[in-house]
Design an enzyme around this catalytic site. Structure first.
Site, short mmCIF file in Angstrom:
data_model
loop_
_atom_site.label_atom_id
_atom_site.label_comp_id
_atom_site.label_asym_id
_atom_site.label_seq_id
_atom_site.Cartn_x
_atom_site.Cartn_y
_atom_site.Cartn_z
N SER A 189 0.83 -1.21 0.00
CA SER A 189 0.00 0.00 0.00
C SER A 189 0.86 1.26 0.00
O SER A 189 0.37 2.35 -0.30
CB SER A 189 -0.93 0.01 1.20
OG SER A 189 -0.20 0.20 2.41
N ALA A 222 -1.10 1.04 10.79
CA ALA A 222 -0.49 -0.29 10.82
C ALA A 222 -0.72 -1.04 9.51
O ALA A 222 -1.81 -0.93 8.90
CB ALA A 222 -1.06 -1.10 11.99
N ASP A 241 -3.04 3.80 15.37
CA ASP A 241 -3.65 2.51 15.03
C ASP A 241 -3.51 1.58 16.23
O ASP A 241 -2.45 1.54 16.87
CB ASP A 241 -2.96 1.88 13.82
CG ASP A 241 -3.85 0.86 13.12
OD1 ASP A 241 -4.38 -0.03 13.82
OD2 ASP A 241 -4.01 0.95 11.89
N ASP A 261 -7.98 5.36 18.49
CA ASP A 261 -8.92 5.33 17.37
C ASP A 261 -8.66 6.53 16.46
O ASP A 261 -8.74 7.68 16.87
CB ASP A 261 -10.35 5.39 17.92
CG ASP A 261 -11.40 5.27 16.82
OD1 ASP A 261 -11.04 5.30 15.63
OD2 ASP A 261 -12.59 5.13 17.17
N LYS A 306 -12.92 4.47 0.08
CA LYS A 306 -13.28 3.16 -0.44
C LYS A 306 -14.65 3.24 -1.09
O LYS A 306 -15.60 3.81 -0.52
CB LYS A 306 -13.29 2.12 0.69
CG LYS A 306 -12.03 2.11 1.55
CD LYS A 306 -10.78 1.81 0.74
CE LYS A 306 -9.53 1.90 1.62
NZ LYS A 306 -8.29 1.58 0.90
#
Length: 356
Positions: A189, A222, A241, A261, A306
């Site tokens: 990524s 992460a 994370d 969070d 997304k």
């Protein structure tokens, strides 16, 4: 009747599987400009052809490439040609002659598919003879306003000729930026953020806007694919994370890993960068990023949204409109850009830079 000698089609390349989204985007721009068009598409490409056979140049120019999301390349194109396997060059030469086009270079391109890649040998065999003939005819020359001829091969006997213009096109073959995956990065990524920098930040501005004295936050960090890119630029990173970060990356001493969070964490001071690749509903990610931007917690942000399986163009349009509205209501001036990058999959990447 559609003319074969003037560009009546607006042709764009896209990621295979995203043809409907690219076509919806083109139709949106055609409607804004009140241009009646007929759509067509194949794997990895879509086009709109002026229904009255009129030139498409004005629409192609007004729908600027850098504002398109799903298009990898944007061309003003002539009618597609069906070629004889015994003589592929003559129809191409005749169409170029009839169009009176001139250009400084020729790019042979194919859809981003296995069938497209299989045409590489044929294209290589035809490249030099075609260039030689076009030079002799004066179509291929040194000074032609930076115009580029694109020969788009969808099959070995099917081709479409398109023209691109400086400042309104991708400068990459097939509109694809291929990057080498760093062996030390914790995840692939990492290439998404690297490509985003290439896409949204002029290379000559990297030293000023991606500087080693800067501070950044990576929400949903992460195992550290995006954090790795920030660290390579010499930044100090708040990695937010609950999951574990890569041990080798943590050993750099440039990371503060906070198991909190990302949707609720607040930075201790204004940061230079916010990056985020959290997998969640786009409206939820957007709300989080809007909070950062309206409160000016960062100067620039890159984040992914997304997308749903259907109506992806509609969802992206809705999200960008919401972001623009939120910033406007908060009297925050910013530049916003969005692109479906090559290393993206079911997401788009958004870049925001605050002006103050």
């Amino acid at each position: 009747m559609v003319s074969e000698t003037v560009p009546t089609s607006w042709l764009v390349y896209c990621r295979p599987g995203f043809e409907h989204d690219a076509l919806s985007e083109l139709q949106h721009h055609a409607a804004l400009n009140e241009v009646n068009c007929v759509p067509s598409y194949g794997e990895g490409w879509v086009s709109l052809t002026h229904a009255d056979g009129e030139p498409i140049n004005d629409l192609h120019r007004q729908a600027a490439f850098n504002k398109l999301i799903f298009a990898r390349q944007s061309l003003a194109a002539l009618s597609a040609l069906t070629l004889s396997r015994d003589d592929r060059l003559t129809p191409i030469l005749e169409q170029i002659k009839a169009s009176r086009w001139s250009f400084e270079e020729i790019w042979h391109e194919t859809p981003d598919t296995n069938d497209g890649k299989a045409l590489a040998g044929l294209i290589k065999a035809l490249t030099r003879p075609l260039e030689s003939m076009l030079k002799k005819r004066g179509a291929l020359r040194r000074k032609a306003g930076g115009r580029r001829l694109h020969i788009f091969w969808t099959e070995g006997d099917r081709v479409q000729l398109g023209m691109s213009f400086p400042g309104n096109r991708s400068e990459l073959i097939n509109g694809i930026r291929r990057l080498r995956s760093p062996s030390r990065a914790p995840s692939r990524s990492t290439l998404k953020l690297e490509e985003a920098w290439h896409e949204f930040i002029p290379r000559e501005e990297w030293d000023a806007r991606l500087a080693d004295h800067m501070q950044a936050a990576d929400l949903g960090a992460a195992p550290g694919g995006w954090t790795w890119q920030l660290v390579q630029r010499g930044m100090y990173v708040y990695a937010i994370d609950n999951g574990p970060m890569d041990k080798q990356l943590m050993a750099t001493g440039q990371i503060d890993h906070l198991k909190e969070d990302g949707f609720t964490w607040e930075p201790p001071q204004r940061l230079d960068w916010l990056v985020c690749d959290i997998v969640d509903k786009p409206v939820r990610v957007l709300a989080m990023v809007e909070r950062w931007l309206t409160r000016k917690w960062c100067r620039e942000a890159i984040f992914n949204l997304k997308l749903p399986m259907k109506k992806r163009w509609e969802e992206v349009s809705r999200c960008l409109a919401m972001l623009e509205n939120s910033l406007s209501q908060a009297s925050v001036s910013a530049d916003i850009a969005c692109r479906h990058l090559y290393h993206d999959r079911e997401e788009v990447t958004v870049h925001v830079r605050l002006k103050h």
